[in-house]
Design an enzyme around this catalytic site. Structure first.
Site, PDB file in Angstrom:
ATOM      1  N   HIS A  14       0.881  -1.196   0.000  1.00 37.66           N
ATOM      2  CA  HIS A  14       0.000   0.000   0.000  1.00 37.66           C
ATOM      3  C   HIS A  14       0.903   1.226   0.000  1.00 37.66           C
ATOM      4  O   HIS A  14       1.482   1.591   1.027  1.00 37.66           O
ATOM      5  CB  HIS A  14      -0.890  -0.001   1.244  1.00 37.66           C
ATOM      6  N   HIS A  16       1.624   5.340  -1.661  1.00 39.99           N
ATOM      7  CA  HIS A  16       1.251   6.528  -2.441  1.00 39.99           C
ATOM      8  C   HIS A  16       2.508   7.115  -3.062  1.00 39.99           C
ATOM      9  O   HIS A  16       3.414   7.538  -2.336  1.00 39.99           O
ATOM     10  CB  HIS A  16       0.593   7.576  -1.539  1.00 39.99           C
ATOM     11  N   LEU A  17       2.550   7.142  -4.387  1.00 36.29           N
ATOM     12  CA  LEU A  17       3.708   7.727  -5.068  1.00 36.29           C
ATOM     13  C   LEU A  17       3.401   9.087  -5.679  1.00 36.29           C
ATOM     14  O   LEU A  17       4.308   9.760  -6.148  1.00 36.29           O
ATOM     15  CB  LEU A  17       4.212   6.784  -6.173  1.00 36.29           C
ATOM     16  N   ARG A  18       2.103   9.457  -5.729  1.00 34.26           N
ATOM     17  CA  ARG A  18       1.708  10.752  -6.327  1.00 34.26           C
ATOM     18  C   ARG A  18       2.130  10.830  -7.798  1.00 34.26           C
ATOM     19  O   ARG A  18       2.294   9.827  -8.458  1.00 34.26           O
ATOM     20  CB  ARG A  18       2.257  11.938  -5.524  1.00 34.26           C
ATOM     21  N   ASN A  42      -5.183   7.367  -5.836  1.00 31.31           N
ATOM     22  CA  ASN A  42      -5.895   8.608  -5.478  1.00 31.31           C
ATOM     23  C   ASN A  42      -5.143   9.856  -5.940  1.00 31.31           C
ATOM     24  O   ASN A  42      -4.836  10.753  -5.166  1.00 31.31           O
ATOM     25  CB  ASN A  42      -6.190   8.668  -3.974  1.00 31.31           C
ATOM     26  N   LYS A 100      -9.410  -0.183  -5.590  1.00 34.21           N
ATOM     27  CA  LYS A 100      -9.442   0.481  -4.278  1.00 34.21           C
ATOM     28  C   LYS A 100     -10.788   1.135  -4.028  1.00 34.21           C
ATOM     29  O   LYS A 100     -11.247   1.938  -4.847  1.00 34.21           O
ATOM     30  CB  LYS A 100      -8.329   1.529  -4.212  1.00 34.21           C
ATOM     31  N   HIS A 137     -10.479   1.213   2.000  1.00 38.80           N
ATOM     32  CA  HIS A 137     -10.215   2.219   3.043  1.00 38.80           C
ATOM     33  C   HIS A 137     -11.393   2.074   4.002  1.00 38.80           C
ATOM     34  O   HIS A 137     -12.485   2.561   3.725  1.00 38.80           O
ATOM     35  CB  HIS A 137     -10.126   3.638   2.470  1.00 38.80           C
ATOM     36  N   HIS A 175      -4.574  -0.717   5.937  1.00 45.76           N
ATOM     37  CA  HIS A 175      -4.085   0.040   7.103  1.00 45.76           C
ATOM     38  C   HIS A 175      -5.009  -0.071   8.312  1.00 45.76           C
ATOM     39  O   HIS A 175      -5.555   0.925   8.780  1.00 45.76           O
ATOM     40  CB  HIS A 175      -3.815   1.505   6.757  1.00 45.76           C
ATOM     41  N   LEU A 219      -4.693   9.036   8.218  1.00 43.57           N
ATOM     42  CA  LEU A 219      -6.010   8.397   8.264  1.00 43.57           C
ATOM     43  C   LEU A 219      -5.897   6.947   7.818  1.00 43.57           C
ATOM     44  O   LEU A 219      -5.200   6.688   6.830  1.00 43.57           O
ATOM     45  CB  LEU A 219      -7.001   9.145   7.373  1.00 43.57           C
ATOM     46  N   ASP A 247       1.458   2.606   3.500  1.00 40.64           N
ATOM     47  CA  ASP A 247       0.636   3.820   3.342  1.00 40.64           C
ATOM     48  C   ASP A 247       1.518   5.055   3.396  1.00 40.64           C
ATOM     49  O   ASP A 247       1.063   6.135   3.803  1.00 40.64           O
ATOM     50  CB  ASP A 247      -0.479   3.887   4.406  1.00 40.64           C
ATOM     51  N   HIS A 251       3.179  14.456   1.711  1.00 42.78           N
ATOM     52  CA  HIS A 251       2.588  15.788   1.502  1.00 42.78           C
ATOM     53  C   HIS A 251       3.705  16.777   1.798  1.00 42.78           C
ATOM     54  O   HIS A 251       4.503  16.539   2.715  1.00 42.78           O
ATOM     55  CB  HIS A 251       1.436  16.048   2.475  1.00 42.78           C
ATOM     56  N   ALA A 263      -3.547  14.548   5.821  1.00 44.06           N
ATOM     57  CA  ALA A 263      -3.294  13.272   6.491  1.00 44.06           C
ATOM     58  C   ALA A 263      -2.228  12.490   5.740  1.00 44.06           C
ATOM     59  O   ALA A 263      -2.328  12.334   4.521  1.00 44.06           O
ATOM     60  CB  ALA A 263      -4.588  12.456   6.537  1.00 44.06           C
TER      61      ALA A 263
HETATM   62  O1  DOR Z   1      -3.031   9.267   5.903  1.00 48.24           O
HETATM   63  C1  DOR Z   1      -3.443   9.002   4.781  1.00 48.24           C
HETATM   64  N1  DOR Z   1      -2.924   9.592   3.677  1.00 48.24           N
HETATM   65  N2  DOR Z   1      -4.425   8.119   4.660  1.00 48.24           N
HETATM   66  C2  DOR Z   1      -5.029   7.887   3.495  1.00 48.24           C
HETATM   67  O2  DOR Z   1      -5.946   7.120   3.473  1.00 48.24           O
HETATM   68  C3  DOR Z   1      -4.615   8.612   2.281  1.00 48.24           C
HETATM   69  C4  DOR Z   1      -3.260   9.117   2.377  1.00 48.24           C
HETATM   70  C5  DOR Z   1      -2.951  10.149   1.313  1.00 48.24           C
HETATM   71  O3  DOR Z   1      -3.186   9.884   0.145  1.00 48.24           O
HETATM   72  O4  DOR Z   1      -2.444  11.232   1.661  1.00 48.24           O
HETATM   73 ZN    ZN Z   2      -3.297   5.090   1.627  1.00 45.58          ZN
END
Ligand code: DOR
Ligand code: ZN
Length: 346
Positions: A14, A16-18, A42, A100, A137, A175, A219, A247, A251, A263
């Site tokens: 799980h 996130h690479l953006r 996302n 997802k 989620h 998560h 989150l 996860d 940011h 988050a």
């Molecule tokens: O903390 C989190 N950040 N929880 C998530 O479910 C999404 C993630 C994000 O994409 O920033």
């Molecule tokens: Zn996530």
């Protein structure tokens, strides 16, 4: 003589690479230690179709350092307009490994998510038929439900009814943060759960006592200590139903250290040393490989990675970079708040 631990190269189930400048900065951080990762969809706009997932995969591969052996495993973002045939085609081609489910409004870029599960039943039935996992989620977004109860209420009111309706659907509870999540993940077939690095380390006091710590806000939010201990027991048990999904969610600092902070904890850089610390503390170093490199691959039906990663214990504490610099701005690397004596051998 330092202590050495050699594992199959781990998978992050799980991540996130953006995109864009952030992708360029964070992709090398995961590629350094991991063989593969399940890539969250996302983005803005989200990765909804097989065509979009293929293009995103190409951008990820282009962001990797030369010679990196890192395979992005793509997912699609479920919407109420998702076409079961598109999902089936993307899965059949081998491109997409999971879908997802973000309940609308649950987290970062989830406004295009699902409001009414009834509307996506044909997609979920198709996924059950072809064996494509659903990553959830698992939080309800009903305003009346306390944020610390959202996972437990999701299990009772959404996940359990869904699994009774489509027992063949393979589900990954993403998560998990509660003892209820730990227990439910072990309660039936076609079910597994990811656990993050930071939820093995943080409880809600870490976020709130002595001043608010925006870099510990994610989150689902970290819960009481008893829940963290349940997660530790599950992760270090070796039980095949629990595996690593960091996860790691970058940011920029300006958006974390903000009146309405985003988050996400960014753990890609130091996850493996932190996990070695946690598993050693719990007398479970011999089970770290199951959690990071065996259980997830087995659930997803992937071959175990043949490459290896070596961790070594150091006499002096390891200093990790405080921040990663991206073209979009600096990103703070997760600081566990204790000294760590493990590092990945280069
Ligand atoms: O903390 C989190 N950040 N929880 C998530 O479910 C999404 C993630 C994000 O994409 O920033
Ligand atoms: Zn996530």
């Amino acid at each position: 003589m330092s202590q050495i631990l050699t594992l199959r190269r781990p998978d992050d189930m799980h991540l996130h690479l953006r995109d864009g400048a952030m992708l360029a900065a964070v992709a090398p951080e995961s590629a350094r230690d991991f063989a593969r990762a399940i890539i969250m969809p996302n983005l803005v706009p989200p990765v909804v179709t097989g065509v979009q997932a293929a293009a995103y995969r190409d951008r990820i591969l282009a962001a990797l350092p030369d010679g990196a052996a890192f395979e992005p495993l793509m997912t699609l973002y479920l919407t109420e307009g998702t076409d079961p045939a598109d999902i089936a085609a993307a899965a059949a081609s081998g491109l997409v490994k999971a879908v997802k489910l973000y309940p609308a409004g649950a987290t970062t870029n989830s406004h295009g998510g699902v409001r009414d599960l009834a509307k996506v039943m044909p997609v979920l039935e198709k996924m059950a038929e072809i064996g494509l996992p659903l990553c959830t989620h698992g939080e309800v977004t009903t305003p009346e439900v306390d944020i610390f109860d959202r996972e437990a209420v999701f299990i009772d009111t959404v996940l359990d009814p869904l699994r009774r309706r489509i027992p063949e659907l393979r589900v990954v509870m993403e998560h998990i943060t509660t003892k209820e999540g730990v227990a439910y993940a072990a309660s039936g077939d076609n079910l597994a759960a990811t656990i993050t690095t930071h939820h093995l380390i943080l409880n809600r006091n870490h976020i709130l006592v002595g001043g608010i710590k925006p870099h510990y806000y994610c989150l689902p939010v970290a819960k009481r200590e008893k829940h963290r201990l349940a997660l530790r027991n599950a992760a270090t048990s070796g039980d095949a139903r629990y595996f690593l999904g960091t996860d790691s969610a970058p940011h920029i600092d300006a958006l974390k250290e903000h009146a309405c902070g985003c988050a996400g904890c960014f753990t890609a850089t130091n996850t493996m040393p932190l996990l070695a610390h946690v598993f050693e503390e719990d007398g479970a170093l011999d089970r770290l490989e199951a959690f990071t490199s065996l259980n997830g691959a087995t659930f997803y039906g992937l071959p175990l990675s043949e490459a290896r990663l070596t961790l070594e214990k150091t006499d002096t504490p390891v200093i990790f970079p405080e921040k990663i610099l991206s073209g979009a701005g600096p990103v703070t690397v997760f600081d566990p708040g204790f000294a760590v004596h493990w590092r990945v051998r280069a």
